[in-house]
Design an enzyme around this catalytic site. Structure first.
Site, mmCIF file in Angstrom:
data_model
loop_
_atom_site.group_PDB
_atom_site.id
_atom_site.type_symbol
_atom_site.label_atom_id
_atom_site.label_comp_id
_atom_site.label_asym_id
_atom_site.label_seq_id
_atom_site.Cartn_x
_atom_site.Cartn_y
_atom_site.Cartn_z
ATOM 1 C CB SER A 268 42.236 39.333 43.105
ATOM 2 O OG SER A 268 41.236 38.325 43.104
ATOM 3 C CG ASP B 71 45.893 32.299 40.257
ATOM 4 O OD1 ASP B 71 44.676 32.188 40.004
ATOM 5 O OD2 ASP B 71 46.369 33.298 40.828
ATOM 6 C CG HIS C 112 42.979 35.311 40.158
ATOM 7 N ND1 HIS C 112 43.813 34.803 41.143
ATOM 8 C CD2 HIS C 112 42.168 36.216 40.760
ATOM 9 C CE1 HIS C 112 43.516 35.392 42.295
ATOM 10 N NE2 HIS C 112 42.528 36.244 42.092
#
Length: 382
Positions: A46, A357, A360
């Protein structure tokens, strides 16, 4: 005054520390024909996923607001960020497009992928056991082989092979293997000590790079682990430690990164013509987390005229205010679907936050991180 056709006036956002009193990196875009890197090709998780999980049957998605609210057009693309992510900044710095598209995004085709493509999948890892609900690395590799054939059909075999050989390949993964697999899985802990698991992952990383090499890949940037004990989610669960960073996880990251460096050294000797570079993100993120106010933002205007003189105009802004939680929702545990537009707690200005978040970084943080190693990257691969 006329300007040279290969130079242009640009406005670029870049970040640095005030004690240096210089901008860390000038994003002066040159033409693609001048660059020795014709494309940016991305593998990983991610940290570099541009939206492949959007069309994959998984709960790890981010193609909805407030993700992407600071991306061009305020569009949620599937990037786990409020805006752009590291491969986008790297692509732009090499004179290519300002974003690297996801291979599985139906909005793009091979004409878009000729200068860059992302195969990464949020949630994946070196270990297949990490990736049972997302795209595993072996599948990312299969997509890459498919891409090779499409590119050869699009630009011709010789031109495609040149692009594939000269392209810069980015690999960024490993955090999920520890935080979402080893430390949550009784199976892996019964099979390996943490040091043995590190060695197991190093073996998988080496095999993946050798497979890329056999397919003609020669330029690879291999990103190490961040201070993963300082991710907001990990700090949230560290109740006994007063929500400070979990140093146990940070120490594992440092130990693993040292082993990655050893792998890079060995493979560069083993595989003729390979140019493999270890990219350290731990140090800069650790510095940001420990001294967030020192990492301000500069808006820089660079003008390059016919005389080749450069005129710069800079103005400094404040550094980060918030380190221990993310901007989205409460910032303590939310990511993916828990980070959504219904939360009344999402911050109004993500530039004040290190993390977007609970897992990240924000776009601003990603830009600072890229600028910390960009000179090294361009010197090594140009």
């Amino acid at each position: 005054m006329d300007m040279l056709p290969r130079h242009k006036a640009i406005m670029a956002y870049t970040y640095t520390t005030p004690w240096l009193l210089v901008v860390a990196e000038l994003l002066i875009l040159v033409s693609i024909t001048e660059s020795k890197v014709p494309a940016i090709i991305v593998f990983g998780d991610s940290t570099v996923d541009a939206g492949n999980n959007n069309v994959y049957p998984t709960l790890l998605k981010s193609n909805f607001r407030p993700y992407g609210r600071d991306f061009a057009g305020g569009r949620p693309t599937g990037r786990f960020s409020n805006g752009r992510i590291p491969p986008d900044f790297i692509s732009e710095a090499f004179g290519l497009k300002p974003t690297v598209p996801a291979y599985l995004d139906p909005a793009y085709n091979i004409s878009d992928f000729a200068t860059g493509v992302c195969f990464a999948s949020a949630g994946t890892g070196y270990d297949n056991a990490t990736s049972d609900k997302v795209i595993p690395m072996w599948k990312e590799l299969e997509y890459y082989k498919e891409y090779q054939n499409k590119l050869r059909a699009y630009v011709g075999k010789d031109k495609a092979n040149e692009i594939l050989n000269e392209a810069l390949y980015l690999m960024s993964l490993g955090t999920n293997d520890f935080l979402e697999n080893y430390y949550l899985s009784p199976k892996r802990q019964s099979q390996f000590t943490v040091q043995q698991y590190e060695d197991f992952l190093i073996g998988l990383a080496g095999n993946f790079i050798r497979e890329l090499y056999s397919l003609g890949v020669r330029k690879i940037s291999l990103t190490g682990l961040p201070p993963m004990g300082c991710l907001p989610l990990e700090r949230t669960i560290n109740i006994l430690g007063k929500n400070e960073c979990l140093e146990k996880f940070n120490n594992v990251a440092l130990e693993f990164n040292g082993k990655l460096n050893g792998l890079v050294e060995r493979l560069n000797k083993e595989l003729p013509g390979l140019r493999l570079l270890s990219t350290d993100v731990y140090k800069i993120l650790d510095q940001i987390i420990k001294k967030p106010s020192l990492y301000g933002e500069f808006i820089l205007l660079v003008l390059t005229f016919f005389s080749h003189n450069k005129y710069e105009m800079r103005c400094g802004l404040a550094g980060f205010d918030v380190v221990g939680k993310g901007c989205c929702a409460t910032g303590k545990f939310e990511l993916s679907y828990l980070c959504n537009k219904l939360s009344p707690f999402t911050c109004s200005d993500a530039k004040k936050y290190v993390f977007w978040d609970a897992f990240h970084p924000t776009e601003k943080t990603s830009h600072i991180v890229v600028n910390s190693f960009l000179d090294k990257l361009r010197a090594y691969f140009r």
